[in-house]
Design a protein around this motif. Sequence first.
Motif, PDB file in Angstrom:
ATOM      1  N   ASP A 301       0.833  -1.210   0.000  1.00  0.00           N
ATOM      2  CA  ASP A 301       0.000   0.000   0.000  1.00  0.00           C
ATOM      3  C   ASP A 301       0.862   1.254   0.000  1.00  0.00           C
ATOM      4  O   ASP A 301       0.536   2.248  -0.656  1.00  0.00           O
ATOM      5  CB  ASP A 301      -0.921   0.000   1.217  1.00  0.00           C
ATOM      6  N   TYR A 302       1.961   1.207   0.719  1.00  0.00           N
ATOM      7  CA  TYR A 302       2.848   2.371   0.759  1.00  0.00           C
ATOM      8  C   TYR A 302       3.427   2.652  -0.622  1.00  0.00           C
ATOM      9  O   TYR A 302       3.469   3.810  -1.069  1.00  0.00           O
ATOM     10  CB  TYR A 302       3.980   2.141   1.767  1.00  0.00           C
ATOM     11  N   ILE A 303       3.883   1.599  -1.320  1.00  0.00           N
ATOM     12  CA  ILE A 303       4.488   1.781  -2.649  1.00  0.00           C
ATOM     13  C   ILE A 303       3.466   2.336  -3.627  1.00  0.00           C
ATOM     14  O   ILE A 303       3.765   3.277  -4.401  1.00  0.00           O
ATOM     15  CB  ILE A 303       5.071   0.447  -3.165  1.00  0.00           C
ATOM     16  N   ILE A 304       2.237   1.818  -3.589  1.00  0.00           N
ATOM     17  CA  ILE A 304       1.200   2.277  -4.524  1.00  0.00           C
ATOM     18  C   ILE A 304       0.900   3.756  -4.289  1.00  0.00           C
ATOM     19  O   ILE A 304       0.878   4.563  -5.228  1.00  0.00           O
ATOM     20  CB  ILE A 304      -0.071   1.426  -4.370  1.00  0.00           C
ATOM     21  N   GLY A 305       0.687   4.114  -3.049  1.00  0.00           N
ATOM     22  CA  GLY A 305       0.378   5.509  -2.738  1.00  0.00           C
ATOM     23  C   GLY A 305       1.538   6.429  -3.039  1.00  0.00           C
ATOM     24  O   GLY A 305       1.362   7.527  -3.588  1.00  0.00           O
ATOM     25  N   ARG A 306       2.731   5.990  -2.679  1.00  0.00           N
ATOM     26  CA  ARG A 306       3.914   6.821  -2.904  1.00  0.00           C
ATOM     27  C   ARG A 306       4.198   6.979  -4.396  1.00  0.00           C
ATOM     28  O   ARG A 306       4.565   8.074  -4.855  1.00  0.00           O
ATOM     29  CB  ARG A 306       5.116   6.164  -2.214  1.00  0.00           C
ATOM     30  N   GLN A 307       4.020   5.907  -5.158  1.00  0.00           N
ATOM     31  CA  GLN A 307       4.286   5.954  -6.593  1.00  0.00           C
ATOM     32  C   GLN A 307       3.301   6.893  -7.295  1.00  0.00           C
ATOM     33  O   GLN A 307       3.683   7.640  -8.210  1.00  0.00           O
ATOM     34  CB  GLN A 307       4.203   4.546  -7.192  1.00  0.00           C
ATOM     35  N   GLU A 308       2.045   6.880  -6.866  1.00  0.00           N
ATOM     36  CA  GLU A 308       1.064   7.795  -7.461  1.00  0.00           C
ATOM     37  C   GLU A 308       1.459   9.247  -7.208  1.00  0.00           C
ATOM     38  O   GLU A 308       1.369  10.092  -8.105  1.00  0.00           O
ATOM     39  CB  GLU A 308      -0.320   7.515  -6.878  1.00  0.00           C
TER      40      GLU A 308
END
Length: 421
Positions: A301-308
């Motif tokens: 979840d952190y990677i998805i949010g951070r990547q966006e």
Amino acid sequence: MYSLNQISYLLHDYLVDLGVSDIYAKYLNTLILLVLLAIALYIFDYFLRKLVISVFARFTSLSKTNFDDFLVRNKVPRNIAHIVPIIIAYNTVPYVFNGFDKAQVLVLKGLEVFGIILTLWVIRSLLNTLKDFFKTLPNLKDKPIDSYIQVFMIFLWSIGILLAISILTDIELWKFLTGLGTASAVILLIFKDTILGFVASIQVSINDMVRIGDWISFDNYGADGDVIEINLATVKVQNFDNTITTIPTYALISDSFKNWRGMTNSPGRRIKRALIVKQESIKFLAPRDIQKYKKISLITDYIIGRQETITEYNKSNNIDKSILINGRNLTNIGLFRKYADTYLKNHSAINKDMMVMVRQLAPTPQGIPLEVYAFSSDKRWENYEYIMSDIFDHLLAAITYFDLELFELPSSTNFKNTPKS
């Protein structure tokens, strides 16, 4: 009726009537009376001591408090029982040594000195009783009571010795003290350690620096364990290998030591240890790398949010991403740091109400230190070490999944495997 003075001469008169010379009759009379007095006092002291001890024993069996038990254990009744025979002896000696004034004065002085010593014994027994009793009270059992009692007993023994010298030398006490003032420098030198210990005991107690039961670490003396005794001169520490280290009391205020009481009373014990990451293994993450790391569930979840957020920023600022360094990017060390932080916050043995942090320290010649800073809920040493090892077992194994390497000095095996040129 005969008076006591007449009774003391009955044997003398009888011996004279038998034809013994007056001088020998006086010596024999005094010697026999002295022996009879000694036997009578011994018998009286024996039975009185038994009576007092039995009365105390019966009283302690009926009492609900344990104070009287400590009185018997520290021989207070036994010492008190000796007082009456001394008083009887003091009042009887003038009749035994009737006609021998010098011997009478000498014996009376000896009894007075013994009376002082006996009084000090009684007081010491009472103080030891108070010490044992106070150590059973929750509010006082960790206080340095031994130091207070030792200071008080030194004061009393000093007074007792001065009184004894005054009695034996027939010098008035105040005159003796006046002469003693001239020797104060020598006295201070002789009792230097005692004075230092006395001052240190007061400071340790007032500032609450050390209590019995505290875990202290004192590197200068090789002490690392629990305090088991605090007295005027020394502090005894039972190390974790069950050896005993003795530390001068004044060293507690003159040297630096660590008291672990704050940790013991706190809700957690600190974990503070770093992993040294090789700098050359740190990199920006390409899209294919990000897709691989998304499979790590703790940080998906952190990677998805951070990547966006990063993608939106780069697009809005027209960042040329044909070169990876441009704009904002994820790094493998940053993701691992987030992974370690999330892992700690989900660990059941970590106290979440205290600081939980994974931070990057300044670069060193060995690499980049990545430090874990948290507190274990269980403060017991064995469990604490297990928790810390469990955390770092996982992090050491997990770091390779982020394409990171830890610094390690080369071993002989590394050199053996190096191909020859």
